[in-house]
Write a protein that holds these residues in place. Structure first.
Motif, PDB file in Angstrom:
ATOM      1  N   GLN C  35     126.580-136.650 -12.905  1.00 51.00           N
ATOM      2  CA  GLN C  35     127.638-137.581 -13.286  1.00 51.00           C
ATOM      3  C   GLN C  35     127.100-138.989 -13.577  1.00 51.00           C
ATOM      4  OE1 GLN C  35     130.690-136.408 -13.799  1.00 51.00           O
ATOM      5  NE2 GLN C  35     130.041-134.391 -13.152  1.00 51.00           N
ATOM      6  N   SER C  36     125.979-139.345 -12.902  1.00 56.92           N
ATOM      7  CA  SER C  36     125.500-140.720 -13.038  1.00 56.92           C
ATOM      8  C   SER C  36     124.817-140.947 -14.391  1.00 56.92           C
ATOM      9  CB  SER C  36     124.544-141.058 -11.894  1.00 56.92           C
ATOM     10  OG  SER C  36     123.424-140.202 -11.984  1.00 56.92           O
ATOM     11  N   GLN C  37     124.395-139.832 -15.026  1.00 56.92           N
ATOM     12  CA  GLN C  37     123.764-139.983 -16.322  1.00 56.92           C
ATOM     13  C   GLN C  37     124.803-140.352 -17.374  1.00 56.92           C
ATOM     14  OE1 GLN C  37     120.662-139.720 -17.173  1.00 56.92           O
ATOM     15  NE2 GLN C  37     119.672-138.731 -15.428  1.00 56.92           N
ATOM     16  N   SER C  38     124.400-141.176 -18.320  1.00 57.61           N
ATOM     17  CA  SER C  38     125.309-141.324 -19.448  1.00 57.61           C
ATOM     18  C   SER C  38     124.573-140.834 -20.682  1.00 57.61           C
ATOM     19  CB  SER C  38     125.753-142.770 -19.589  1.00 57.61           C
ATOM     20  OG  SER C  38     124.675-143.544 -20.037  1.00 57.61           O
ATOM     21  N   PHE C  39     125.214-139.923 -21.398  1.00 60.34           N
ATOM     22  CA  PHE C  39     124.589-139.311 -22.560  1.00 60.34           C
ATOM     23  C   PHE C  39     125.230-139.842 -23.831  1.00 60.34           C
ATOM     24  CE2 PHE C  39     124.024-136.065 -19.202  1.00 60.34           C
ATOM     25  CZ  PHE C  39     122.645-135.904 -19.277  1.00 60.34           C
ATOM     26  N   LYS C  40     124.455-139.762 -24.923  1.00 57.99           N
ATOM     27  CA  LYS C  40     125.014-140.152 -26.218  1.00 57.99           C
ATOM     28  C   LYS C  40     126.008-139.113 -26.704  1.00 57.99           C
ATOM     29  CE  LYS C  40     120.655-141.908 -27.931  1.00 57.99           C
ATOM     30  NZ  LYS C  40     119.667-141.600 -28.965  1.00 57.99           N
ATOM     31  N   GLY C  41     125.859-137.931 -26.148  1.00 55.71           N
ATOM     32  CA  GLY C  41     126.727-136.841 -26.600  1.00 55.71           C
ATOM     33  C   GLY C  41     126.128-135.535 -26.138  1.00 55.71           C
ATOM     34  N   THR C  42     126.610-134.437 -26.704  1.00 52.23           N
ATOM     35  CA  THR C  42     126.134-133.124 -26.294  1.00 52.23           C
ATOM     36  C   THR C  42     125.558-132.385 -27.497  1.00 52.23           C
ATOM     37  OG1 THR C  42     127.857-133.047 -24.633  1.00 52.23           O
ATOM     38  CG2 THR C  42     126.823-130.970 -25.177  1.00 52.23           C
ATOM     39  N   LYS C  43     124.438-131.722 -27.272  1.00 56.40           N
ATOM     40  CA  LYS C  43     123.878-130.852 -28.313  1.00 56.40           C
ATOM     41  C   LYS C  43     123.708-129.465 -27.710  1.00 56.40           C
ATOM     42  CE  LYS C  43     122.965-134.013 -31.550  1.00 56.40           C
ATOM     43  NZ  LYS C  43     123.637-133.981 -32.869  1.00 56.40           N
ATOM     44  N   LYS C  44     123.818-128.480 -28.595  1.00 55.59           N
ATOM     45  CA  LYS C  44     123.727-127.109 -28.088  1.00 55.59           C
ATOM     46  C   LYS C  44     122.423-126.439 -28.487  1.00 55.59           C
ATOM     47  CE  LYS C  44     128.588-126.036 -27.711  1.00 55.59           C
ATOM     48  NZ  LYS C  44     129.704-125.255 -28.254  1.00 55.59           N
ATOM     49  N   VAL C  45     121.940-125.594 -27.581  1.00 52.79           N
ATOM     50  CA  VAL C  45     120.795-124.740 -27.865  1.00 52.79           C
ATOM     51  C   VAL C  45     121.288-123.304 -27.759  1.00 52.79           C
ATOM     52  CG1 VAL C  45     118.578-123.925 -26.990  1.00 52.79           C
ATOM     53  CG2 VAL C  45     119.048-126.375 -27.120  1.00 52.79           C
ATOM     54  N   GLY C  46     121.013-122.509 -28.784  1.00 52.78           N
ATOM     55  CA  GLY C  46     121.603-121.173 -28.854  1.00 52.78           C
ATOM     56  C   GLY C  46     120.681-120.066 -28.379  1.00 52.78           C
ATOM     57  N   TYR C  47     121.288-119.060 -27.801  1.00 52.93           N
ATOM     58  CA  TYR C  47     120.529-117.860 -27.424  1.00 52.93           C
ATOM     59  C   TYR C  47     121.431-116.642 -27.579  1.00 52.93           C
ATOM     60  CZ  TYR C  47     118.070-114.417 -24.539  1.00 52.93           C
ATOM     61  OH  TYR C  47     117.457-113.273 -24.084  1.00 52.93           O
ATOM     62  N   SER C  48     121.061-115.761 -28.501  1.00 51.94           N
ATOM     63  CA  SER C  48     121.788-114.507 -28.647  1.00 51.94           C
ATOM     64  C   SER C  48     121.214-113.548 -27.616  1.00 51.94           C
ATOM     65  CB  SER C  48     121.617-113.947 -30.057  1.00 51.94           C
ATOM     66  OG  SER C  48     122.275-112.715 -30.155  1.00 51.94           O
ATOM     67  N   ALA C  49     122.015-113.253 -26.595  1.00 57.39           N
ATOM     68  CA  ALA C  49     121.499-112.552 -25.424  1.00 57.39           C
ATOM     69  C   ALA C  49     122.029-111.133 -25.328  1.00 57.39           C
ATOM     70  CB  ALA C  49     121.923-113.306 -24.160  1.00 57.39           C
ATOM     71  N   PRO C  50     121.181-110.205 -24.969  1.00 56.09           N
ATOM     72  CA  PRO C  50     121.690-108.866 -24.678  1.00 56.09           C
ATOM     73  C   PRO C  50     122.288-108.846 -23.266  1.00 56.09           C
ATOM     74  CG  PRO C  50     119.319-108.886 -24.428  1.00 56.09           C
ATOM     75  CD  PRO C  50     119.724-110.272 -24.844  1.00 56.09           C
ATOM     76  N   LEU C  51     123.482-109.369 -23.127  1.00 58.64           N
ATOM     77  CA  LEU C  51     124.099-109.328 -21.790  1.00 58.64           C
ATOM     78  C   LEU C  51     124.626-107.939 -21.497  1.00 58.64           C
ATOM     79  CD1 LEU C  51     125.933-112.762 -21.892  1.00 58.64           C
ATOM     80  CD2 LEU C  51     123.829-112.168 -20.676  1.00 58.64           C
ATOM     81  N   THR C  52     124.775-107.148 -22.562  1.00 54.90           N
ATOM     82  CA  THR C  52     125.151-105.745 -22.401  1.00 54.90           C
ATOM     83  C   THR C  52     124.195-104.940 -23.264  1.00 54.90           C
ATOM     84  OG1 THR C  52     126.715-105.941 -24.220  1.00 54.90           O
ATOM     85  CG2 THR C  52     127.593-106.243 -22.019  1.00 54.90           C
ATOM     86  N   GLY C  53     124.284-103.613 -23.136  1.00 47.87           N
ATOM     87  CA  GLY C  53     123.446-102.750 -23.962  1.00 47.87           C
ATOM     88  C   GLY C  53     122.099-102.472 -23.327  1.00 47.87           C
ATOM     89  N   GLN C  54     121.213-101.885 -24.126  1.00 53.50           N
ATOM     90  CA  GLN C  54     119.945-101.361 -23.621  1.00 53.50           C
ATOM     91  C   GLN C  54     119.162-102.399 -22.820  1.00 53.50           C
ATOM     92  OE1 GLN C  54     116.627-102.001 -24.446  1.00 53.50           O
ATOM     93  NE2 GLN C  54     115.615-100.125 -23.756  1.00 53.50           N
ATOM     94  N   SER C  55     119.142-103.640 -23.264  1.00 54.08           N
ATOM     95  CA  SER C  55     118.293-104.637 -22.603  1.00 54.08           C
ATOM     96  C   SER C  55     119.074-105.646 -21.763  1.00 54.08           C
ATOM     97  CB  SER C  55     117.445-105.380 -23.642  1.00 54.08           C
ATOM     98  OG  SER C  55     116.604-104.482 -24.312  1.00 54.08           O
ATOM     99  N   ALA C  56     120.242-105.256 -21.271  1.00 57.98           N
ATOM    100  CA  ALA C  56     121.110-106.164 -20.514  1.00 57.98           C
ATOM    101  C   ALA C  56     120.356-106.841 -19.376  1.00 57.98           C
ATOM    102  CB  ALA C  56     122.301-105.399 -19.963  1.00 57.98           C
ATOM    103  N   LEU C  57     119.451-106.072 -18.792  1.00 56.87           N
ATOM    104  CA  LEU C  57     118.662-106.569 -17.673  1.00 56.87           C
ATOM    105  C   LEU C  57     117.910-107.845 -18.051  1.00 56.87           C
ATOM    106  CD1 LEU C  57     118.104-105.416 -14.941  1.00 56.87           C
ATOM    107  CD2 LEU C  57     116.312-104.021 -15.925  1.00 56.87           C
ATOM    108  N   TYR C  58     117.294-107.818 -19.242  1.00 54.98           N
ATOM    109  CA  TYR C  58     116.502-108.967 -19.672  1.00 54.98           C
ATOM    110  C   TYR C  58     117.406-110.145 -20.031  1.00 54.98           C
ATOM    111  CZ  TYR C  58     112.728-105.498 -20.347  1.00 54.98           C
ATOM    112  OH  TYR C  58     111.791-104.522 -20.198  1.00 54.98           O
ATOM    113  N   GLY C  59     118.482-109.832 -20.736  1.00 56.37           N
ATOM    114  CA  GLY C  59     119.381-110.897 -21.178  1.00 56.37           C
ATOM    115  C   GLY C  59     119.948-111.661 -19.996  1.00 56.37           C
ATOM    116  N   HIS C  60     120.210-110.941 -18.944  1.00 56.23           N
ATOM    117  CA  HIS C  60     120.735-111.528 -17.724  1.00 56.23           C
ATOM    118  C   HIS C  60     119.752-112.559 -17.166  1.00 56.23           C
ATOM    119  CE1 HIS C  60     122.412-111.648 -13.666  1.00 56.23           C
ATOM    120  NE2 HIS C  60     121.236-111.310 -13.197  1.00 56.23           N
ATOM    121  N   ALA C  61     118.499-112.155 -17.027  1.00 55.78           N
ATOM    122  CA  ALA C  61     117.482-113.034 -16.455  1.00 55.78           C
ATOM    123  C   ALA C  61     117.242-114.246 -17.355  1.00 55.78           C
ATOM    124  CB  ALA C  61     116.178-112.253 -16.258  1.00 55.78           C
ATOM    125  N   VAL C  62     117.135-113.997 -18.652  1.00 60.06           N
ATOM    126  CA  VAL C  62     116.847-115.104 -19.574  1.00 60.06           C
ATOM    127  C   VAL C  62     117.993-116.110 -19.566  1.00 60.06           C
ATOM    128  CG1 VAL C  62     116.444-115.732 -21.978  1.00 60.06           C
ATOM    129  CG2 VAL C  62     115.345-113.699 -21.028  1.00 60.06           C
TER     130      VAL C  62
END
Ligand SMILES: Nc1ncnc2c1ncn2[C@@H]1O[C@H](COP(=O)(O)OP(=O)(O)OP(=O)(O)O)[C@@H](O)[C@H]1O
Ligand SMILES: [Mg+2]
Lengths: 231, 292, 452
Positions: C35-62
């Motif tokens: 809360q004490s930080q003041s930011f100029k704004g917010t930027k997003k970093v994207g990650y298409s994750a296998p949260l389900t499916g064959q590699s769900a295990l990895y997507g979860h950890a990442v």
């Protein structure tokens, strides 16, 4: 005794049956006559409880069944024989009868054995699929199935449709016999001659309304019969 | 290929077929009776697999499995009952698209719930039937043989239920003419709930049986659905015998197809080629009934 | 015409509402931030994750690791004065969903960077989209060397900080060669990664030990991916072939199912047929004590083998475990934390989010890695000289609920990197390759490899 009061049926927005009210005493037969599309089938199905758009009251032997689902009405003694000799085509003849046997009104006690006696031809076909039967055989099966429920009230929709005169004759005889056991019968028919022969009274339907109810004897050459059925 | 190897691959194909059939049996039953393609079938299967693993391990790995299976089948059946009452009742007799959407929605909800409850990690349970059989220099897992036996038992039980009990007779009658059945004194609404619960319980039984041989994770619902549908299409949706035949064809094609160098690259494609061929030549599947 | 009939709409809405609730709940809510930080704004970093499916295990950890990384960065003032928010979207381990996620993240969410997805098939499809939109991707999971070198695939904004298939296949090939066995059986997933890594393995093996024979026909090396969960066919083929060693790079659910089913066939299966295989902490953890001992493993970043004298990693492990339910960070968690931090450091140095500016601060630069050493991004193909860990699985003696490695060797990235000459031959289209088919392109067809 079957008592129907103020039966109205709608298919969605279209109102098809208007204030249909009749009483059929024990052992009596009411013929419901009218042209194609008059509403005969709709009236019968309305009484069975199969139509969601039906309102009004139905009671059997003084027991109010209004609001009951179809299967309860059947178990309460209302048997329905739909037109076209409808059967469970993928079931054997034997299974078609078995499926309808739920002990009700034990005094009339219909069993498969009695159905075989009534329609000896069916017994020989009992392991055949109902779908493979002839129209006449299927109609016998439909009647037999209705009887297996030991009905107090029977609703028959054109049971003689497409049958040979001999068969029509024997169905007429059967209905007479059933009456004598105290069953109330409501019979929709195109074959008014046969119907009026076994009927006690006749209700004439036009555009979903009863236009006249007459004793069978007077109905036979009444003006309304000529007018409505064009005979 | 030596005769011993042929036997080895044939049993492998049978195990594969058993796995597919166990999953597809309930799918087929439900479609046959209710004419509804249940997209949530895999979800019920998945829930049951998780419940089996969690309860089974809780009760003590090994024999605890059977307790887990009991609970899992009951849970799947109960969820099936709720789903039938809340969702399926609204979609009977509608176009298949509506039914697909309805049951797909259910599958999404269940998938999400499973992820919350059980997390993303794979879970495993040790086999309640350890050991193996040695024959002609090769080993066969006892559990695979058990799965083959279970598939046969499930197939026979479903068949007997349909053709040797009054419930089955009513189900068959409902397929032909539900209206008439209603007017014959059978509570068709309740019958449908019962059928769907049986289908769900079968999905659950499948999930339970499969659990000890697999990593149980939150995606096993979709893993299995594609092949389960493929065998249903080949055998004929709604036919138990058809599902069994479809499963056998697919199981064998995969088992032999993958080990023979010449056919390996096409083994899985071949499953779908067969499926397409069946669809062209006989759209209702080898044993399916035409839609009325 | 309406696509969804009116009466179903309520159902669909209920489903959507529930699904959204579920996803939000699963993500564990938003971190409270500083809360004490003041930011100029917010930027997003994207990650298409296998949260389900064959590699769900990895997507979860990442996903967990990236969330932790973003929190860490934000606590230090963010990147270029902006607060960084992770934009993680489930792709079900499928290519089409990964593509649509990538488009969404770039075009709608305006992400300033992407983290590479799990499978090479997904990355192969995502890379051109990211390239076209000039969005930098730091990749720590999918690792086919083609992604950074093959001319028709190369993306100047794609940075790999995971040992690529050449490096990893080479490590595996050398590991297998040391075992000096007669017959090897190969099993690998049939898509870019499996084929690329298996080619590298075979090439390295042949080079190191030409007497080894591969017993199964090359057309049977590969199994469909994602696959049927039953592995009878492969298990039985191994039984029939009776090899001295099985080489595999099957992973996640596939590896777990394969091992479980093989052990059911014979508890001594991996004693009779020992295996050289790709492993991560996730597979070890999933099977726990059921994971066979004596497997010749090669791993990308196993925390237990890298934590000695590595304060940063030790600190990361304890914070990760504290935040995430006492879970151990898998290799994927370790590498993606690096990926995020590398990007943040470079973007800060560039004082910009512009991909060209950030890449300048990446290419040829050196960064600290959680793995305990410094990594340098070789500018020729934007590949980091990251190492690979090899060893033999053994009980951890109760230290962890899963086996660890003994006889550990932490191979140095510099010893594994593809020789520069070959990189340039590939980039210069000087290697024979079947045109139009990236999966058949093999470095073994390059002049310098043939010559060596
Ligand atoms: N499912 C339905 N939906 C809408 N209208 C219907 C439906 N079934 C029947 N109708 C209409 O209701 C009216 C009565 O039909 P019904 O079938 O009851 O006549 P019927 O007297 O039995 O005729 P028939 O002698 O030809 O059997 C007809 O105008 C018909 O078109
Ligand atoms: Mg009619």
């Amino acid at each position: 005794m079957l008592k129907v009061e103020g039966l109205n049926v709608r298919y969605g927005k279209s109102h098809v049956v208007f204030d249909f009210s009749v009483e059929v005493e024990d052992g009596k037969l009411l013929a419901v006559l009218g042209r194609n599309g008059a509403g005969k089938t709709t009236i019968i199905r309305g009484i069975t409880g199969l139509l969601p758009g039906a309102s009004g009251s139905v009671s059997v032997g003084g027991r109010d069944m209004s609001g009951w689902p179809a299967h309860r009405r059947t178990r309460g003694g209302v048997a329905y024989v739909p037109s076209g000799a409808r059967c469970f085509q993928n079931l054997t003849v034997d299974e078609n009868l078995e499926i309808a046997s739920h002990a009700n009104g034990g005094d009339r006690g219909w069993t498969k054995k009695r159905v075989w006696e009534l329609f000896p031809k069916l017994e020989g076909l009992k392991n055949n699929m109902a779908g493979g039967l002839s129209g006449g055989e299927r109609q016998m099966l439909a009647l037999g199935r209705a009887l297996m429920g030991n009905p107090r009230v029977m609703l028959l929709d054109e049971p003689t449709e497409g049958l040979a005169p001999v068969l029509v004759q024997s169905i007429g005889t059967l209905l007479g016999t059933l009456k004598s056991t105290g069953v109330s019968i409501l019979l929709a028919e195109q074959n008014h001659q046969m119907a009026l022969r076994v009927a006690d009274r006749a209700a004439f339907i036009e555009k979903g309304r009863i236009v006249e109810v007459l004793p069978a004897a007077r109905a036979r050459d009444s003006e309304v019969l000529h007018r409505i059925l064009g005979v | 290929m030596t005769p011993g190897q042929v036997l080895l691959f044939a049993v492998g194909g049978l195990a594969n077929a058993a796995y597919l059939f166990i999953v597809a049996a309930g799918l087929s039953l439900v479609f046959g009776a209710l004419r509804v393609i249940n997209m949530a079938h895999g979800s019920l299967y998945m829930i049951a697999a998780f419940v089996t693993v969690v309860i089974g391990n809780q009760l003590g790995a090994g024999l605890g499995f059977w307790g887990g299976m009991l609970v899992a089948v009951a849970v799947a059946g109960a969820i099936g009952g709720v789903v039938e009452v809340l969702v399926l009742r609204r979609v009977y007799g509608r176009e298949h698209l509506v039914q697909l959407l309805g049951t797909y929605a259910v599958s999404l909800i269940i998938a999400g719930a499973v992820r919350i409850v059980f997390g993303a990690n794979y879970r495993t349970i040790v086999s309640p039937i350890p050991g193996h059989l040695d024959l002609g220099g090769y080993s066969y897992a006892s559990y695979s043989l058990f799965m083959i036996a279970a598939a046969i038992a499930i197939g026979c039980a479903v068949w007997a239920m349909l053709y040797r009990t009054s419930l089955g007779r009513n189900i068959r009658a409902a397929v032909a003419d539900p209206d008439l059945l209603n007017a014959t004194g059978v509570n068709v609404t309740r019958l449908y709930t019962t059928v769907f619960m049986i289908g769900a319980a079968l999905a659950g039984l499948g999930g339970s049986i499969v659990a000890p041989s697999q990593a149980v994770g939150s995606s096993i619902d979709t893993d299995v659905l594609v092949l389960a549908f493929a065998i249903s299409v080949i055998g004929g949706l709604g036919s138990i015998v058809g599902s069994a035949v479809g499963a056998l064809i697919v199981g064998m094609v995969i088992s032999f197809g993958l080990v023979i160098p010449a056919t390996n690259p096409f083994a899985l494609a071949f499953v779908f080629i067969i499926m397409t061929a069946v669809l062209i030549v006989r759209p209702r599947g080898l044993f399916g009934l035409p839609e009325s | 015409m309406t696509l969804v009939p009116r009466s179903v709409r309520p159902l669909v809405w209920v489903a959507l509402a529930l699904a959204v609730t579920v996803v939000v709940a699963a993500c564990g809510g938003q971190p409270s931030g500083n809360q004490s930080q003041s930011f100029k704004g917010t930027k997003k970093v994207g990650y298409s994750a296998p949260l389900t499916g064959q590699s769900a295990l990895y997507g979860h950890a990442v996903s967990q690791s990236l969330q932790l990384a973003a929190d860490d960065i934000n606590a230090k003032g963010g990147v270029n004065g902006y607060k960084i928010e992770m934009d993680i979207q489930d792709d079900g381990t499928t290519v089409p969903q990964a593509v649509s996620n990538t488009k969404n993240m770039i075009l709608q969410d305006n992400v300033v960077a992407l983290m590479g997805s799990v499978t090479s098939a997904q990355c192969l499809a995502e890379s051109p989209i990211a390239k076209q939109n000039k969005v930098i991707t730091i990749d720590a999971t999918c690792n086919s060397w083609q992604l950074t070198m093959q001319p028709d695939i190369v993306n100047p904004y794609w940075v790999s900080i995971v040992p690529n298939t050449y490096m990893e296949g080479t490590a595996a090939g050398r590991l297998a060669a040391k075992l000096n066995v007669g017959k090897i059986f190969i099993v690998s997933p049939k898509y870019l990664f499996g084929i690329s890594e298996t080619n590298a393995f075979v090439a390295a093996l042949k080079k190191a030990n030409s007497s080894t024979q591969i017993v199964n026909d090359p057309s049977t090396w590969y199994v469909p991916f994602p696959t049927n969960p039953r592995w009878d066919s492969t298990i039985n083929a191994i039984q029939a072939a009776k090899p001295d060693l099985v080489y595999s790079n099957i992973f996640a659910a596939d590896q777990i199912n394969f091992i479980k089913q093989a052990l059911a066939v014979d508890p001594q299966f991996f004693v009779k047929y020992p295996m050289t295989t790709l492993v991560s902490v996730d597979e070890l953890n999933s099977l726990g004590s059921q994971y066979p001992e004596g497997m010749h493993a090669y791993m990308r970043a196993p925390f237990f083998a890298l934590q000695t004298n590595n304060a940063r990693l030790t600190d990361f492990i304890s914070r990760y475990r504290a935040k995430y339910n006492n879970e151990y960070p898998s290799d994927w968690a370790v590498m993606d934390y690096d990926a995020f931090m590398l990007w943040a450091q470079a973007a800060n140095a560039a004082k910009s989010f512009d991909a060209d500016q950030v890449i300048k601060q990446v290419s040829g630069h050196t960064f600290d890695s959680l793995r305990g050493y410094k990594i340098t991004i070789r500018s020729d193909e934007l590949q980091a000289n990251v190492g690979e860990t090899t060893g033999t699985t053994t009980s951890s003696g109760g230290t962890y609920p899963f086996p660890v490695l003994k006889d550990v060797t932490n191979l140095k990235g510099d010893d594994l990197l593809m020789p520069l000459q070959m990189v340039n031959e590939i980039k210069g289209n000087q290697c024979d390759a079947k045109a139009g088919d990236p999966t058949t392109a093999s470095f073994a067809l390059c002049p310098s490899w043939k010559a060596s």
